[in-house]
Design a protein around this motif. Structure first.
Motif, mmCIF file in Angstrom:
data_model
loop_
_atom_site.group_PDB
_atom_site.id
_atom_site.type_symbol
_atom_site.label_atom_id
_atom_site.label_comp_id
_atom_site.label_asym_id
_atom_site.label_seq_id
_atom_site.Cartn_x
_atom_site.Cartn_y
_atom_site.Cartn_z
ATOM 1 N N SER A 199 0.798 -1.236 0.000
ATOM 2 C CA SER A 199 0.000 0.000 0.000
ATOM 3 C C SER A 199 0.826 1.279 0.000
ATOM 4 O O SER A 199 0.278 2.355 -0.197
ATOM 5 C CB SER A 199 -0.930 0.013 1.214
ATOM 6 O OG SER A 199 -0.175 0.158 2.404
ATOM 7 N N GLY A 200 2.100 1.151 0.282
ATOM 8 C CA GLY A 200 2.958 2.332 0.432
ATOM 9 C C GLY A 200 3.149 2.626 1.915
ATOM 10 O O GLY A 200 2.176 2.625 2.681
ATOM 11 N N PHE A 201 4.375 2.861 2.299
ATOM 12 C CA PHE A 201 4.700 3.009 3.719
ATOM 13 C C PHE A 201 4.204 4.322 4.330
ATOM 14 O O PHE A 201 4.251 4.478 5.543
ATOM 15 C CB PHE A 201 6.211 2.868 3.938
ATOM 16 C CG PHE A 201 6.675 1.446 3.814
ATOM 17 C CD1 PHE A 201 6.528 0.557 4.853
ATOM 18 C CD2 PHE A 201 7.248 0.995 2.630
ATOM 19 C CE1 PHE A 201 6.945 -0.758 4.743
ATOM 20 C CE2 PHE A 201 7.671 -0.321 2.505
ATOM 21 C CZ PHE A 201 7.519 -1.204 3.558
ATOM 22 N N THR A 202 3.740 5.239 3.513
ATOM 23 C CA THR A 202 3.227 6.499 4.068
ATOM 24 C C THR A 202 1.724 6.628 3.841
ATOM 25 O O THR A 202 1.157 7.694 4.065
ATOM 26 C CB THR A 202 3.967 7.710 3.468
ATOM 27 O OG1 THR A 202 3.807 7.686 2.049
ATOM 28 C CG2 THR A 202 5.434 7.691 3.847
ATOM 29 N N SER A 203 1.071 5.549 3.473
ATOM 30 C CA SER A 203 -0.372 5.593 3.224
ATOM 31 C C SER A 203 -1.155 5.490 4.531
ATOM 32 O O SER A 203 -0.650 5.021 5.555
ATOM 33 C CB SER A 203 -0.780 4.441 2.302
ATOM 34 O OG SER A 203 -0.627 3.201 2.969
ATOM 35 N N PHE A 204 -2.416 5.906 4.456
ATOM 36 C CA PHE A 204 -3.309 5.762 5.607
ATOM 37 C C PHE A 204 -3.444 4.292 5.993
ATOM 38 O O PHE A 204 -3.392 3.947 7.172
ATOM 39 C CB PHE A 204 -4.692 6.350 5.302
ATOM 40 C CG PHE A 204 -5.698 6.038 6.370
ATOM 41 C CD1 PHE A 204 -5.711 6.764 7.548
ATOM 42 C CD2 PHE A 204 -6.613 5.007 6.211
ATOM 43 C CE1 PHE A 204 -6.621 6.473 8.558
ATOM 44 C CE2 PHE A 204 -7.526 4.712 7.210
ATOM 45 C CZ PHE A 204 -7.533 5.443 8.384
ATOM 46 N N SER A 205 -3.627 3.420 4.999
ATOM 47 C CA SER A 205 -3.849 2.005 5.321
ATOM 48 C C SER A 205 -2.633 1.390 6.018
ATOM 49 O O SER A 205 -2.788 0.582 6.932
ATOM 50 C CB SER A 205 -4.237 1.200 4.084
ATOM 51 O OG SER A 205 -3.182 1.130 3.167
ATOM 52 N N PHE A 206 -1.411 1.784 5.617
ATOM 53 C CA PHE A 206 -0.232 1.270 6.315
ATOM 54 C C PHE A 206 -0.208 1.762 7.759
ATOM 55 O O PHE A 206 0.048 0.984 8.679
ATOM 56 C CB PHE A 206 1.069 1.675 5.615
ATOM 57 C CG PHE A 206 2.288 1.302 6.420
ATOM 58 C CD1 PHE A 206 2.694 -0.011 6.515
ATOM 59 C CD2 PHE A 206 3.001 2.271 7.115
ATOM 60 C CE1 PHE A 206 3.802 -0.373 7.280
ATOM 61 C CE2 PHE A 206 4.104 1.929 7.878
ATOM 62 C CZ PHE A 206 4.505 0.601 7.962
ATOM 63 N N ALA A 207 -0.477 3.047 7.955
ATOM 64 C CA ALA A 207 -0.478 3.604 9.313
ATOM 65 C C ALA A 207 -1.513 2.884 10.180
ATOM 66 O O ALA A 207 -1.245 2.543 11.338
ATOM 67 C CB ALA A 207 -0.750 5.105 9.272
#
Length: 180
Positions: free
Chosen positions: A24-32
């Motif tokens: 998802s990408g390390f700076t995405s909302f879903s990762f957080a």
């Protein structure tokens, strides 16, 4: 055996977070979001394995915390109402039935230390991860926002509640002492 279990749990948590970040990408909302909600059960599991006592001086109430004014000023009561509104209090209080009994209040006070320790560790871990993966504040936005909401405010709530539990225990002790 518990060290092996904790190592395995740590590896699984790391891999879940890492691969979700890759996806998802390390700076995405879903990762957080996934990061926080993978680390929470990870910590609860480790806590259940090791049954830490949390007797450090860090958990003692500081003078400025006694009345809770600083916590009220930064919105802890609003956050507590939000927890009630979204149903979290009902979920988290199933294990702890707050009553006037000394044992129930002692358990609530202990759980406040356990919860605070977990949220503090997770706050520090997520802060460290944020510095590792985000190049600027815009990239770090979801990690920072969720870290404040999911970890920092719960720390503040526990610091606000603990003196109240201590006062309730003192009242119970005083009453039982007078009753004898």
């Amino acid at each position: 055996m518990k060290y092996l279990k904790s190592l395995l749990a740590t590896i699984i948590a790391f891999l879940c977070c890492y691969y979700w970040g890759e996806f998802s990408g390390f700076t995405s909302f879903s990762f957080a979001y996934i990061l926080h909600f993978v680390l929470m059960p990870w910590y609860v599991y480790l806590d259940s394995l090791f049954k830490w006592k949390y007797n450090f001086s860090y958990f003692q109430t500081k003078k400025f915390e006694k009345e809770g004014a600083i916590y009220k000023l930064i919105g802890v009561n609003l956050y507590r109402k939000l927890l009630v509104w979204c149903g979290w209090e009902r979920i988290s209080r199933k294990e702890i039935k707050i009553s006037g009994r000394k044992s129930a209040i002692e358990l609530a006070e202990y759980k406040s230390r356990s919860s605070e320790a977990g949220h503090t560790l997770l706050f520090l871990m997520v802060t460290f991860i944020t510095f590792l993966i985000a190049d600027n504040l815009r990239e770090a936005l979801w990690l920072v926002v969720l870290n404040v909401v999911i970890n920092l405010y719960p720390i503040l709530v526990q610091r606000y509640n603990r003196p109240r539990y201590k006062r309730a225990l003192e009242i119970i002790e005083t009453r039982s002492f007078k009753g004898n």
